[in-house]
Design a protein around this motif. Structure first.
Motif, PDB file in Angstrom:
ATOM      1  N   CYS A   1     -84.848  25.377   6.333  1.00  0.00           N
ATOM      2  CA  CYS A   1     -83.844  24.577   5.617  1.00  0.00           C
ATOM      3  C   CYS A   1     -82.567  25.386   5.334  1.00  0.00           C
ATOM      4  N   PRO A   2     -81.415  24.940   5.879  1.00  0.00           N
ATOM      5  CA  PRO A   2     -80.168  25.673   5.641  1.00  0.00           C
ATOM      6  C   PRO A   2     -79.697  25.590   4.189  1.00  0.00           C
ATOM      7  N   TYR A   3     -80.112  24.536   3.486  1.00  0.00           N
ATOM      8  CA  TYR A   3     -79.733  24.401   2.072  1.00  0.00           C
ATOM      9  C   TYR A   3     -80.502  25.418   1.224  1.00  0.00           C
TER      10      TYR A   3
ATOM     11  N   ARG B   1     -78.732  28.835   1.646  1.00  0.00           N
ATOM     12  CA  ARG B   1     -77.508  29.086   0.865  1.00  0.00           C
ATOM     13  C   ARG B   1     -77.861  29.538  -0.555  1.00  0.00           C
TER      14      ARG B   1
ATOM     15  N   LEU C   1     -92.825  20.348   4.427  1.00  0.00           N
ATOM     16  CA  LEU C   1     -92.157  19.073   4.140  1.00  0.00           C
ATOM     17  C   LEU C   1     -92.822  17.900   4.864  1.00  0.00           C
TER      18      LEU C   1
ATOM     19  N   LYS D   1     -96.021  16.922   1.801  1.00  0.00           N
ATOM     20  CA  LYS D   1     -95.536  17.426   0.512  1.00  0.00           C
ATOM     21  C   LYS D   1     -96.643  17.395  -0.534  1.00  0.00           C
TER      22      LYS D   1
ATOM     23  N   GLY E   1     -87.635  14.796  -3.281  1.00  0.00           N
ATOM     24  CA  GLY E   1     -88.592  15.305  -2.293  1.00  0.00           C
ATOM     25  C   GLY E   1     -87.970  16.275  -1.312  1.00  0.00           C
ATOM     26  N   LYS E   2     -86.914  16.969  -1.738  1.00  0.00           N
ATOM     27  CA  LYS E   2     -86.193  17.871  -0.823  1.00  0.00           C
ATOM     28  C   LYS E   2     -86.231  19.307  -1.334  1.00  0.00           C
ATOM     29  N   THR E   3     -86.160  20.237  -0.380  1.00  0.00           N
ATOM     30  CA  THR E   3     -85.905  21.634  -0.723  1.00  0.00           C
ATOM     31  C   THR E   3     -84.410  21.872  -0.590  1.00  0.00           C
ATOM     32  N   PRO E   4     -83.833  22.811  -1.378  1.00  0.00           N
ATOM     33  CA  PRO E   4     -84.490  23.713  -2.315  1.00  0.00           C
ATOM     34  C   PRO E   4     -84.623  23.112  -3.710  1.00  0.00           C
TER      35      PRO E   4
ATOM     36  N   GLU F   1     -80.969  20.242  -5.875  1.00  0.00           N
ATOM     37  CA  GLU F   1     -79.678  20.164  -5.159  1.00  0.00           C
ATOM     38  C   GLU F   1     -79.070  21.573  -5.007  1.00  0.00           C
ATOM     39  N   SER F   2     -78.895  21.980  -3.742  1.00  0.00           N
ATOM     40  CA  SER F   2     -78.497  23.367  -3.465  1.00  0.00           C
ATOM     41  C   SER F   2     -77.144  23.741  -4.075  1.00  0.00           C
ATOM     42  N   ALA F   3     -76.160  22.829  -4.035  1.00  0.00           N
ATOM     43  CA  ALA F   3     -74.847  23.177  -4.590  1.00  0.00           C
ATOM     44  C   ALA F   3     -74.964  23.388  -6.097  1.00  0.00           C
TER      45      ALA F   3
HETATM   46  N1  LIG Z   1     -78.368  17.596  -0.684  1.00  0.00           N
HETATM   47  C1  LIG Z   1     -79.561  18.404  -0.607  1.00  0.00           C
HETATM   48  C2  LIG Z   1     -80.055  18.418   0.822  1.00  0.00           C
HETATM   49  C3  LIG Z   1     -81.388  19.174   0.962  1.00  0.00           C
HETATM   50  C4  LIG Z   1     -82.151  18.733   2.208  1.00  0.00           C
HETATM   51  O1  LIG Z   1     -81.716  17.876   3.011  1.00  0.00           O
HETATM   52  N2  LIG Z   1     -83.340  19.323   2.407  1.00  0.00           N
HETATM   53  C5  LIG Z   1     -84.188  18.933   3.512  1.00  0.00           C
HETATM   54  C6  LIG Z   1     -84.683  20.142   4.303  1.00  0.00           C
HETATM   55  S1  LIG Z   1     -83.389  21.085   4.973  1.00  0.00           S
HETATM   56  C7  LIG Z   1     -85.433  18.270   2.972  1.00  0.00           C
HETATM   57  O2  LIG Z   1     -86.009  18.729   2.008  1.00  0.00           O
HETATM   58  N3  LIG Z   1     -85.885  17.189   3.628  1.00  0.00           N
HETATM   59  C8  LIG Z   1     -87.127  16.568   3.291  1.00  0.00           C
HETATM   60  C9  LIG Z   1     -86.985  15.096   3.113  1.00  0.00           C
HETATM   61  O3  LIG Z   1     -85.856  14.597   3.035  1.00  0.00           O
HETATM   62  O4  LIG Z   1     -88.025  14.442   3.039  1.00  0.00           O
HETATM   63  C10 LIG Z   1     -79.266  19.830  -1.091  1.00  0.00           C
HETATM   64  O5  LIG Z   1     -78.107  20.251  -0.910  1.00  0.00           O
HETATM   65  O6  LIG Z   1     -80.151  20.484  -1.662  1.00  0.00           O
END
Ligand SMILES: N[C@@H](CCC(=O)N[C@@H](CS)C(=O)NCC(=O)O)C(=O)O
Length: 219
Positions: free
Chosen positions: A11-13, A16, A35, A38, A49-52, A63-65
Motif C-alpha cells: 500500500c503506497p498510502y 507515506r 486486505l 480482513k 476497511g483501509k490501510t493505513p 486516512e494517511s494524510a
Molecule cells: N484515502 C485513503 C486510501 C487508503 C487505501 O486506498 N488503502 C488501500 C490499500 S493501498 C486499502 O486499504 N484498500 C482496501 C479496501 O479498500 O478494501 C488513505 O489515504 O489512507
C-alpha cells in the motif's frame, strides 16, 4: 508515545505514513493485515476497511494524510512549511499525489490493449505539471529540506521501477527535474526503510493477478 502502523505490504498510502515516521526518528511497530481477508480487529479500528491506520496507544487514526498531519503536529522535526499559505499549497500537492495513485491504478488494471497507453499519457501530463511545481534546484519538492509532499511521491515513483523492468521505459524522459527528484527520493533512508525488502517481487505477483493488459504482457 506507543505507535503501531497497521500496514499492507504494497500500500503506497501506508508507505507515506511510514516515511514520515522514519523522518521523525520515532520507534514504531508494524502490524500487517491481509486486505483480502480482513480480520475483525482490523475492521474495528479502520472504519473504511483501509490501510493505513495508526494506533496511538489504543486510539486509531485513519486516512494517511491525516496520519501524516498528526505526526507532523506532534513530533519534531517539522516537515510542513511554517507559512500557512505554503502549507496549504503543500496539502494541495499531497492530494495531487493521491490522484496520481488513482491513475497508476487505472494504468495497471486497464483491460484492453489501448487503455494503458491512454493512462500513461495522463501520467506523463501529471509529471509535466510537477516539473513546473518543483523547486528548480531540488533535490526535494521544496528544495533542500525533505517535506511531506516528498513522503507522498516517493511511493508513487516506486511503481515505475517495476513498470520499467516489465518493459515500459522512458516515463521521465521529458521531465528531467521529476526524474532527478525521483532518484533523490530513492536514496533517502526513510524511503528505503518504508517498503518491505521483497516489494518488487510482491508487486509483480500482484500485477500478474490483475487480469489486465499489463498482466497479459507479463505472461
Ligand atoms: N484515502 C485513503 C486510501 C487508503 C487505501 O486506498 N488503502 C488501500 C490499500 S493501498 C486499502 O486499504 N484498500 C482496501 C479496501 O479498500 O478494501 C488513505 O489515504 O489512507
Amino acid at each position: 508515545m506507543d505507535l503501531t502502523l497497521v500496514s499492507h505490504h504494497l500500500c503506497p498510502y501506508v508507505q507515506r505514513a511510514a516515511i514520515v515516521l522514519h523522518e521523525k526518528g520515532v520507534p514504531f511497530e508494524r502490524r500487517w493485515v491481509d486486505l483480502a481477508a480482513k480480520p475483525d480487529w482490523f475492521n474495528a479500528v479502520s472504519p473504511l476497511g483501509k490501510t493505513p491506520v495508526l494506533l496511538v496507544g489504543g486510539d486509531p487514526v485513519f486516512e494517511s494524510a491525516v496520519i501524516c498531519e498528526y505526526l507532523d503536529e506532534t513530533l519534531a522535526p517539522r516537515l510542513h512549511p511554517a507559512d500557512a499559505l505554503l502549507r496549504a499549497r503543500h496539502r494541495g500537492w499531497m492530494e495531487f499525489g493521491s490522484s496520481v495513485l488513482n491513475t497508476i491504478w487505472a494504468y495497471y488494471t486497464a483491460p484492453d490493449a489501448a487503455a494503458p497507453q491512454a493512462q500513461r499519457e495522463v501520467l506523463e501530463a501529471r509529471f509535466a505539471q510537477l516539473e513546473q511545481a518543483l523547486h528548480p534546484q531540488g533535490p526535494f519538492f521544496a528544495g533542500a529540506g525533505f517535506c511531506i509532499v516528498d513522503a507522498v511521491f516517493a511511493p508513487v515513483f516506486r511503481y515505475f521501477g517495476t513498470f520499467e523492468a516489465l518493459g515500459e521505459p522512458g516515463w521521465f524522459s521529458r521531465t528531467p527535474r521529476v526524474g532527478a527528484w525521483r532518484a533523490a527520493l530513492a536514496q533517502r533512508p526513510s524511503v528505503r526503510a518504508a517498503a518491505v525488502a521483497d516489494y518488487d517481487a510482491r508487486l509483480r505477483a500482484f500485477l500478474r493477478e490483475r487480469a489486465s493488459e499489463l498482466s497479459r504482457r507479463m505472461q
